[in-house]
Design a protein around this motif. Structure first.
Motif, PDB file in Angstrom:
ATOM      1  N   ASP A  65       0.818  -1.218   0.000  1.00 44.98           N
ATOM      2  CA  ASP A  65       0.000   0.000   0.000  1.00 44.98           C
ATOM      3  C   ASP A  65       0.852   1.268   0.000  1.00 44.98           C
ATOM      4  O   ASP A  65       0.374   2.345  -0.366  1.00 44.98           O
ATOM      5  CB  ASP A  65      -0.934   0.018   1.214  1.00 44.98           C
ATOM      6  CG  ASP A  65      -2.025  -1.035   1.120  1.00 44.98           C
ATOM      7  OD1 ASP A  65      -2.344  -1.456  -0.014  1.00 44.98           O
ATOM      8  OD2 ASP A  65      -2.558  -1.446   2.179  1.00 44.98           O
ATOM      9  N   ASP A  66       2.112   1.147   0.450  1.00 47.92           N
ATOM     10  CA  ASP A  66       2.984   2.317   0.520  1.00 47.92           C
ATOM     11  C   ASP A  66       3.685   2.614  -0.802  1.00 47.92           C
ATOM     12  O   ASP A  66       4.414   3.594  -0.909  1.00 47.92           O
ATOM     13  CB  ASP A  66       4.048   2.128   1.615  1.00 47.92           C
ATOM     14  CG  ASP A  66       3.434   2.095   3.010  1.00 47.92           C
ATOM     15  OD1 ASP A  66       2.382   2.729   3.197  1.00 47.92           O
ATOM     16  OD2 ASP A  66       4.015   1.440   3.903  1.00 47.92           O
ATOM     17  N   ASN A  67       3.470   1.775  -1.813  1.00 49.64           N
ATOM     18  CA  ASN A  67       4.069   2.055  -3.117  1.00 49.64           C
ATOM     19  C   ASN A  67       3.528   3.362  -3.679  1.00 49.64           C
ATOM     20  O   ASN A  67       2.366   3.717  -3.446  1.00 49.64           O
ATOM     21  CB  ASN A  67       3.773   0.919  -4.110  1.00 49.64           C
ATOM     22  CG  ASN A  67       4.581  -0.327  -3.825  1.00 49.64           C
ATOM     23  OD1 ASN A  67       5.538  -0.305  -3.058  1.00 49.64           O
ATOM     24  ND2 ASN A  67       4.196  -1.439  -4.442  1.00 49.64           N
ATOM     25  N   SER A  68       4.376   4.062  -4.419  1.00 45.11           N
ATOM     26  CA  SER A  68       3.954   5.316  -5.042  1.00 45.11           C
ATOM     27  C   SER A  68       4.451   5.342  -6.479  1.00 45.11           C
ATOM     28  O   SER A  68       5.029   4.364  -6.971  1.00 45.11           O
ATOM     29  CB  SER A  68       4.535   6.510  -4.274  1.00 45.11           C
ATOM     30  OG  SER A  68       5.949   6.528  -4.408  1.00 45.11           O
ATOM     31  N   GLU A  69       4.241   6.450  -7.143  1.00 43.14           N
ATOM     32  CA  GLU A  69       4.649   6.567  -8.535  1.00 43.14           C
ATOM     33  C   GLU A  69       6.156   6.374  -8.698  1.00 43.14           C
ATOM     34  O   GLU A  69       6.628   5.859  -9.709  1.00 43.14           O
ATOM     35  CB  GLU A  69       4.240   7.943  -9.085  1.00 43.14           C
ATOM     36  CG  GLU A  69       4.555   8.136 -10.560  1.00 43.14           C
ATOM     37  CD  GLU A  69       4.137   9.504 -11.073  1.00 43.14           C
ATOM     38  OE1 GLU A  69       4.497   9.833 -12.213  1.00 43.14           O
ATOM     39  OE2 GLU A  69       3.469  10.234 -10.317  1.00 43.14           O
ATOM     40  N   HIS A  70       6.915   6.778  -7.674  1.00 41.36           N
ATOM     41  CA  HIS A  70       8.374   6.742  -7.774  1.00 41.36           C
ATOM     42  C   HIS A  70       9.028   5.798  -6.772  1.00 41.36           C
ATOM     43  O   HIS A  70      10.247   5.783  -6.648  1.00 41.36           O
ATOM     44  CB  HIS A  70       8.949   8.153  -7.576  1.00 41.36           C
ATOM     45  CG  HIS A  70       8.473   9.139  -8.604  1.00 41.36           C
ATOM     46  ND1 HIS A  70       8.890   9.098  -9.916  1.00 41.36           N
ATOM     47  CD2 HIS A  70       7.605  10.179  -8.503  1.00 41.36           C
ATOM     48  CE1 HIS A  70       8.305  10.080 -10.594  1.00 41.36           C
ATOM     49  NE2 HIS A  70       7.515  10.739  -9.768  1.00 41.36           N
ATOM     50  N   SER A  71       8.238   4.997  -6.067  1.00 37.75           N
ATOM     51  CA  SER A  71       8.812   4.148  -5.029  1.00 37.75           C
ATOM     52  C   SER A  71       8.132   2.781  -4.996  1.00 37.75           C
ATOM     53  O   SER A  71       6.909   2.687  -5.083  1.00 37.75           O
ATOM     54  CB  SER A  71       8.668   4.833  -3.661  1.00 37.75           C
ATOM     55  OG  SER A  71       9.187   4.028  -2.640  1.00 37.75           O
ATOM     56  N   ILE A  72       8.942   1.733  -4.881  1.00 38.99           N
ATOM     57  CA  ILE A  72       8.443   0.362  -4.786  1.00 38.99           C
ATOM     58  C   ILE A  72       9.014  -0.260  -3.517  1.00 38.99           C
ATOM     59  O   ILE A  72      10.224  -0.206  -3.286  1.00 38.99           O
ATOM     60  CB  ILE A  72       8.876  -0.486  -6.003  1.00 38.99           C
ATOM     61  CG1 ILE A  72       8.368   0.130  -7.310  1.00 38.99           C
ATOM     62  CG2 ILE A  72       8.371  -1.924  -5.864  1.00 38.99           C
ATOM     63  CD1 ILE A  72       8.926  -0.565  -8.553  1.00 38.99           C
ATOM     64  N   LYS A  73       8.143  -0.862  -2.716  1.00 40.12           N
ATOM     65  CA  LYS A  73       8.583  -1.501  -1.475  1.00 40.12           C
ATOM     66  C   LYS A  73       8.680  -3.014  -1.674  1.00 40.12           C
ATOM     67  O   LYS A  73       7.846  -3.623  -2.334  1.00 40.12           O
ATOM     68  CB  LYS A  73       7.595  -1.209  -0.339  1.00 40.12           C
ATOM     69  CG  LYS A  73       7.414   0.271  -0.027  1.00 40.12           C
ATOM     70  CD  LYS A  73       8.654   0.860   0.603  1.00 40.12           C
ATOM     71  CE  LYS A  73       8.466   2.346   0.925  1.00 40.12           C
ATOM     72  NZ  LYS A  73       7.463   2.575   1.978  1.00 40.12           N
ATOM     73  N   GLY A  74       9.713  -3.604  -1.082  1.00 40.24           N
ATOM     74  CA  GLY A  74       9.887  -5.047  -1.103  1.00 40.24           C
ATOM     75  C   GLY A  74      10.565  -5.501   0.173  1.00 40.24           C
ATOM     76  O   GLY A  74      10.532  -4.801   1.187  1.00 40.24           O
ATOM     77  N   LEU A  75      11.193  -6.663   0.131  1.00 37.50           N
ATOM     78  CA  LEU A  75      11.895  -7.191   1.297  1.00 37.50           C
ATOM     79  C   LEU A  75      13.373  -6.816   1.223  1.00 37.50           C
ATOM     80  O   LEU A  75      14.020  -7.020   0.197  1.00 37.50           O
ATOM     81  CB  LEU A  75      11.755  -8.704   1.361  1.00 37.50           C
ATOM     82  CG  LEU A  75      10.338  -9.247   1.573  1.00 37.50           C
ATOM     83  CD1 LEU A  75      10.340 -10.762   1.470  1.00 37.50           C
ATOM     84  CD2 LEU A  75       9.794  -8.813   2.926  1.00 37.50           C
TER      85      LEU A  75
END
Length: 220
Positions: free
Chosen positions: A109-119
């Protein structure tokens, strides 16, 4: 004490070798079914289910029409990007536990146009140019210092880690092949993002933060 590193070899002998031996056996059956006019070529046997093969060995029938249909379905399935991640309705706690090992089940849910979250899988930060590698035929695309972006990796992909500056994957947890090999090569890695191969494209400039599990898109 004598010791030997067999991690990558074990995948070959336990996983691949069984399939390789089974393949030779099935191709022999394929030859037999070609001789009985059930198949056009022996490799078509891989588009049949086991019970169908057993039935054909007892009563050979022309299966070419069914096999052509399944070949078309197989080609279509290879192009599908949004496969179901699970069946049924697992509890949230089960999903959370699974994500440790399999990566994101749903997009963060915290992903944005310029950011991708992973492990966060291999510490450090690295900024470089993306190369999305879909299969072994595209290995040639990766140049020294590129950021390897892929769905996941297997031992066959290990050679790419000496070329890549960092690694980003859609699937896999902190104990996945991608994460372990990235740590051994001491390059940053963010795994289990779910969406990296869809969101990123060749030539994108990204910063890979393997310490915090964040990929930042830096395109102008």
């Amino acid at each position: 004490l004598d010791a030997s590193v067999i991690r990558d070899d074990h995948h070959f002998y336990i996983d691949a070798m069984l399939d390789a031996k089974a393949r030779l056996f099935l191709l022999k059956l394929g030859d037999l079914l070609v001789n009985h006019h059930a198949l056009l070529v022996k490799e078509d046997i891989f588009f049949l289910y086991l019970d169908e093969v057993k039935s054909l060995l007892e009563n050979p029938l022309d299966m070419t029409e069914l096999i052509e249909k399944r070949k078309k379905e197989h080609a279509a399935h290879e192009q599908m990007s949004n496969l179901p991640r699970y069946f049924g309705v697992p509890e949230p706690a089960h999903l959370k536990e699974a994500e440790k090992y399999m990566g994101a089940i749903e997009e963060n849910d915290d992903n944005s146009e310029h950011s991708i979250k992973g492990l966060a899988s291999s510490s450090g930060t690295y900024t470089g140019k993306v190369k999305v590698i879909s299969n072994t035929k595209e290995f040639y695309k990766l140049e020294k210092g590129d950021v390897l972006v892929c769905k996941t990796t297997t031992p066959l992909w290990t050679t790419l880690f000496q070329t890549a500056g960092a690694v980003i994957t859609d699937a896999g947890g902190i104990l996945s092949h991608s994460a372990i090999i990235a740590r051994e090569y001491e390059i940053p890695a963010v795994v289990g993002t779910k969406i990296s191969t869809n969101k990123l494209k060749d030539g994108d400039i990204v910063m890979v933060d393997g310490t915090n599990g964040i990929v930042t898109l830096l395109n102008e």
